[in-house]
Design a protein around this motif. Structure first.
Motif, short mmCIF file in Angstrom:
data_model
loop_
_atom_site.label_atom_id
_atom_site.label_comp_id
_atom_site.label_asym_id
_atom_site.label_seq_id
_atom_site.Cartn_x
_atom_site.Cartn_y
_atom_site.Cartn_z
N VAL A 53 6.97 4.46 -1.10
CA VAL A 53 6.23 6.28 -1.59
C VAL A 53 6.98 6.49 -2.73
CG1 VAL A 53 6.36 6.45 1.36
CG2 VAL A 53 8.75 6.47 -0.02
N ARG A 54 5.94 7.25 -2.93
CA ARG A 54 6.55 7.88 -4.53
C ARG A 54 7.78 8.35 -4.39
NH1 ARG A 54 0.43 8.81 -7.02
NH2 ARG A 54 -0.16 6.72 -7.56
N GLN B 220 0.74 -1.18 0.41
CA GLN B 220 0.25 0.15 0.03
C GLN B 220 1.00 1.05 0.45
OE1 GLN B 220 -3.18 -0.07 2.76
NE2 GLN B 220 -3.73 -2.31 3.08
N LEU B 221 0.42 2.23 -0.09
CA LEU B 221 1.25 3.58 -0.85
C LEU B 221 1.31 3.81 0.47
CD1 LEU B 221 2.05 5.71 -2.05
CD2 LEU B 221 -0.18 7.25 -3.23
N ASP B 222 2.58 5.08 1.08
CA ASP B 222 2.30 5.55 2.23
C ASP B 222 2.76 4.66 3.12
OD1 ASP B 222 2.81 8.36 0.62
OD2 ASP B 222 0.83 8.14 1.39
N ARG B 223 2.49 3.10 3.54
CA ARG B 223 2.50 2.03 4.26
C ARG B 223 3.34 1.44 3.69
NH1 ARG B 223 -1.12 -2.69 5.47
NH2 ARG B 223 -0.13 -3.60 3.31
#
Length: 301
Positions: free
Chosen positions: A185-186, A179-182
């Motif tokens: 990170v982009r 999952q993004l930000d878990r």
């Protein structure tokens, strides 16, 4: 036989050795007092910190006894607790021993009732359901019920447990997806753009679209007159160069005034392509979908 008595000097020395001096007596008393105080301090100390006895609890590090509660297992509801007890005891979920399961379940409910009565309400409802199922299994069945195969009282509970386990496994699989930000990170990259503007290149499809627009307008103004006319591509090339010499930029559509109909427009367009092929002119565009401009090509000195 007469007794031999020791000399008087030796008797004085023996008496002096038997009776200690006042200084020695004071040292012995002080040592005994220190030892007794150490024993008292050791008994009264609550703990030892870096080898030193701690006589009272510090105000900033005091933790209330009620806060020292450890929950080894966290359950999301009664079904989660039941499923945990079944899997822990390796019970067959299709043939649950209700007596053992109900007993273990009630022990846990008694623990949470002491700390959180509101949380125990939901668990008490499930406990009542377990007791009801167990009582229905203990009741003797009638002869008519024996002839007709009746449903197992545990069937509804088993169905709910299987559905809950399936949803729980699906939720676990979804949680394993990154999952993004878990889990990642982009990355962001900042690129400094040059201060010199760069004009986009004119693609063939853009030139084709502009030519179709011009051809459409030429068809609207054409005259239905049959005539034979000899048109020179070189002549139109010269006319285009002469027109570009007086202007820095000329819009592509302005090079076609529509006079003479479609044949003149076609020859003029062919002349424009020949000039571009011989690198005598440049075809530019400020941005995508913007008007196309034509100008003379400047060769470096």
């Amino acid at each position: 036989m007469a007794e031999v008595q020791p000399p008087a000097a030796d008797g004085v020395l023996a008496e002096a050795v038997a009776q200690p001096s006042p200084e020695a007596a004071e040292l012995a008393t002080a040592a005994a007092a220190v030892e007794a105080a150490a024993v008292t301090t050791e008994v009264a100390a609550l703990a030892r910190l870096y080898g030193e006895p701690l006589l009272k609890l510090p105000n900033d590090l005091y933790i209330p006894p009620d806060a020292l509660e450890i929950f080894l297992e966290a359950f999301e509801g009664p079904l989660d607790l039941l499923l945990y007890l079944i899997r822990k005891q390796n019970f067959n979920i299709l043939d649950i021993p209700m007596a053992q399961l109900t007993l273990q379940y009630l022990k846990y409910v008694d623990q949470i009732r002491l700390s959180n009565l509101e949380l125990a309400a939901e668990y008490l409802l499930m406990a009542a359901m377990l007791i009801e199922i167990k009582s229905r299994m203990l009741l003797p069945q009638r002869q008519s019920e024996l002839d007709i195969e009746s449903d197992d009282p545990r069937a509804e509970l088993v169905r709910r447990l299987l559905e809950y386990e399936q949803i729980k496994l699906a939720a676990y699989d979804l949680n394993t997806i990154p999952q993004l930000d878990r889990d990642f990170v982009r990355t962001q990259i900042f690129i400094e753009q040059s201060l010199v503007p760069t004009w986009p290149d004119v693609e063939p499809i853009d030139l084709q679209q502009a030519w179709l627009d011009v051809l459409k307008r030429a068809k609207l103004t054409q005259h239905h007159k049959i005539s034979r006319e000899e048109l020179s591509v070189r002549e139109h090339m010269t006319g285009i160069l002469r027109r570009l010499q007086s202007s820095r930029f000329v819009e592509f559509a302005d090079l076609f005034d529509g006079a003479g109909g479609v044949p003149v427009v076609v020859v003029n367009f062919v002349a424009l392509l020949e000039l571009a092929k011989e690198t005598l002119i440049e075809i530019t565009q400020a941005e995508p979908f913007a008007p196309i401009y034509v100008r003379l090509a400047y060769s470096p000195a």
